[in-house]
Design an enzyme around this catalytic site. Structure first.
Site, PDB file in Angstrom:
ATOM      1  N   ASP A 176     -29.848  -3.258 -24.994  1.00  0.00           N
ATOM      2  CA  ASP A 176     -29.890  -4.198 -23.881  1.00  0.00           C
ATOM      3  C   ASP A 176     -28.902  -5.358 -24.090  1.00  0.00           C
ATOM      4  O   ASP A 176     -28.158  -5.396 -25.076  1.00  0.00           O
ATOM      5  CB  ASP A 176     -31.321  -4.706 -23.707  1.00  0.00           C
ATOM      6  N   ASP A 199     -31.843  -3.997 -12.643  1.00  0.00           N
ATOM      7  CA  ASP A 199     -33.041  -3.159 -12.755  1.00  0.00           C
ATOM      8  C   ASP A 199     -33.489  -2.604 -11.408  1.00  0.00           C
ATOM      9  O   ASP A 199     -33.407  -3.272 -10.369  1.00  0.00           O
ATOM     10  CB  ASP A 199     -34.187  -3.975 -13.352  1.00  0.00           C
TER      11      ASP A 199
END
Length: 464
Positions: A183, A248
């Site tokens: 990430d 997302d």
């Protein structure tokens, strides 16, 4: 006309082996050529670009499996992971290709130990991570873990910045994971990193390569998650095997449509060993209708995204499983011959090549091992008829007819020449077709050209 059956979606291509005898002079020449090619490769790929030997490469095809985040967020533990792995087997998902079980954020303690290592939360994972991966591997599955290119993960657990080699060894050798989702939260100050996103991801890519070389193991498969912030479709293939293309996903049509829209301009970048990641699947979640979930799954599969389930499998409906287990759709995602994704050829509801987050491109096509693939999306809020000329797709030959296979109805629908019309496609629904060449089109079809622009007789007369 019956179409050819699709091949096993997971079958690899095995190149023929040939015994080659070369003279010492030729051996020297080949060695010199190899050195030159290696130098060119370094010039081309730049930092972090050295690929492992062919027999050590991972991630040729998009990953299929499960990720914990969408269904569980931080509420994970070893029981959840083992139950999920067992359900992947018992529900037949492993049989159609889902073979990764990936642990997302929140699995560790908040601080590293005195040796500097990440420590698995002893309450959530009392038997430890190696025990977990051993059980997952015993089911014939693979295991994925999560970290971050910054100081902390997105949930403020330890990240891997300045600990890349330590963490790569921990994840692969000591814990036994096969994949790393990486990430992009908690970014260090510029005066510390002296890098952009690429440089911070190169650090982990290099650490993975170092670990693989030292251990002789295949490297961790590296799944970059920097949300498309720095155009990873241009460079991420040098560093890892997949890259997130957007922010997302959410379990609703607006989110799905927005991601499809953004990827309509960059889906061309996906190929073997490098896959644009449209984020984890929301099939079975939120407000998605059955038709919207089918469209979502088709777009992800045909754009060669990793297919990572993110719903509670114990509660998965028959409809949800029918989508996730559609082997004819999966076969396109896992095509062993063609690694490229579908791309749009007509936007339909809006002007060509125009971004529209609520009304993305409707007409898409691409190559596959067994023919030309089409995806038709009804982006409207009501049923609509969808129509296209075959040669609008660059993969269709003029003057030919094509057998038509419906990959959701699982039916052979005769042959088509010149055009296809599909009536009453449901709101936010999808049509997925596989077309195979069925010979010359019937004689006497008018006009003489399927594309009238500059259609001309050999005597010079334009056909209009």
């Amino acid at each position: 006309m019956k179409s050819m059956p699709l091949k096993d979606p997971r079958s690899p291509l095995a190149p023929p082996r040939h015994a080659v005898i070369v003279s010492s002079a030729l051996t020297f020449a080949l060695a010199a050529l190899g050195v030159a090619l290696a130098a060119l490769s370094m010039l081309y790929f730049g930092r972090g670009g050295a690929h492992p030997p062919a027999d050590m490469r991972v991630g040729r095809l998009p990953v299929m499996g499960y990720n914990t985040w969408n269904a569980y967020h931080c509420d994970i533990n070893e029981t959840v992971l083992l139950e999920t792995a067992s359900l992947i087997k018992s529900l037949g998902l492993a049989d159609v290709g889902y073979d990764y079980v990936n642990v997302d954020d929140c699995y560790s303690e908040k601080k590293r130990n005195d040796n500097g290592d990440i420590v698995a939360d002893p309450t959530r994972f009392p038997h430890g991570m190696k025990w977990l991966t051993d059980h997952i591997h015993s089911l014939g599955l693979k295991a994925g873990i999560y970290s971050d290119a910054g100081w902390f993960t997105c949930a403020l657990y330890p990240g891997s910045f300045q600990n890349e080699e330590r963490d790569a060894k921990l994840f692969r050798e000591e814990w036994g994971f096969d994949l790393l989702k990486y990430d992009n939260c908690a970014v260090p100050f510029d005066e510390i990193s002296r890098e952009n996103i690429i440089g911070r991801y190169v650090r982990m890519s290099d650490a993975i390569a170092t670990q693989a070389k030292a251990s002789g193991q295949p490297p961790l498969l590296l799944s970059l998650c920097e949300w498309g912030n720095q155009q990873p479709w241009l460079w991420a293939k040098r560093i890892g095997q997949s890259w997130r293309t957007t922010g997302d996903i959410g379990p609703n049509w607006n989110s799905v449509a927005d991601i499809i829209n953004k990827n309509s301009f960059i889906s061309w970048a996906s190929d073997f060993y490098g896959h644009g990641d449209l984020d984890m699947l929301e099939v079975g979640n939120g407000d998605l209708t059955f038709e919207e979930a089918k469209a979502h799954f088709t777009a992800w599969a045909f754009m060669k995204s990793p297919l990572l389930i993110g719903t509670h499998l114990a509660d998965a409906s028959t409809e949800t499983l029918s989508i996730l287990k559609n082997t004819e759709i999966i076969a396109i995602n896992q095509d062993p011959v063609v690694g490229t994704a579908i791309t749009p050829f007509r936007w339909g509801a809006g002007p060509q090549w125009t971004s529209n987050s609520t009304h993305p491109a409707q007409y898409w096509s691409g190559e596959s091992e067994n023919g030309t693939v089409f995806m038709l999306l009804n982006v409207l809020d009501e049923p609509a008829d969808l129509f296209f000329n075959l040669t609008e797709s660059p993969w269709i030959r003029s003057g030919r007819q094509y057998s038509v296979r419906d990959l959701w109805a699982h039916t052979d629908n005769g042959t088509a020449a010149r055009n296809i019309s599909v009536p009453a496609v449901p709101a936010h629904g999808v049509v997925a077709l596989l077309l195979q060449d069925a010979g010359d089109e019937p004689e006497g079809i008018e006009p003489k050209c399927s594309v009238l622009e500059w259609c001309i007789d050999k005597n010079g007369t334009l056909i209009r």
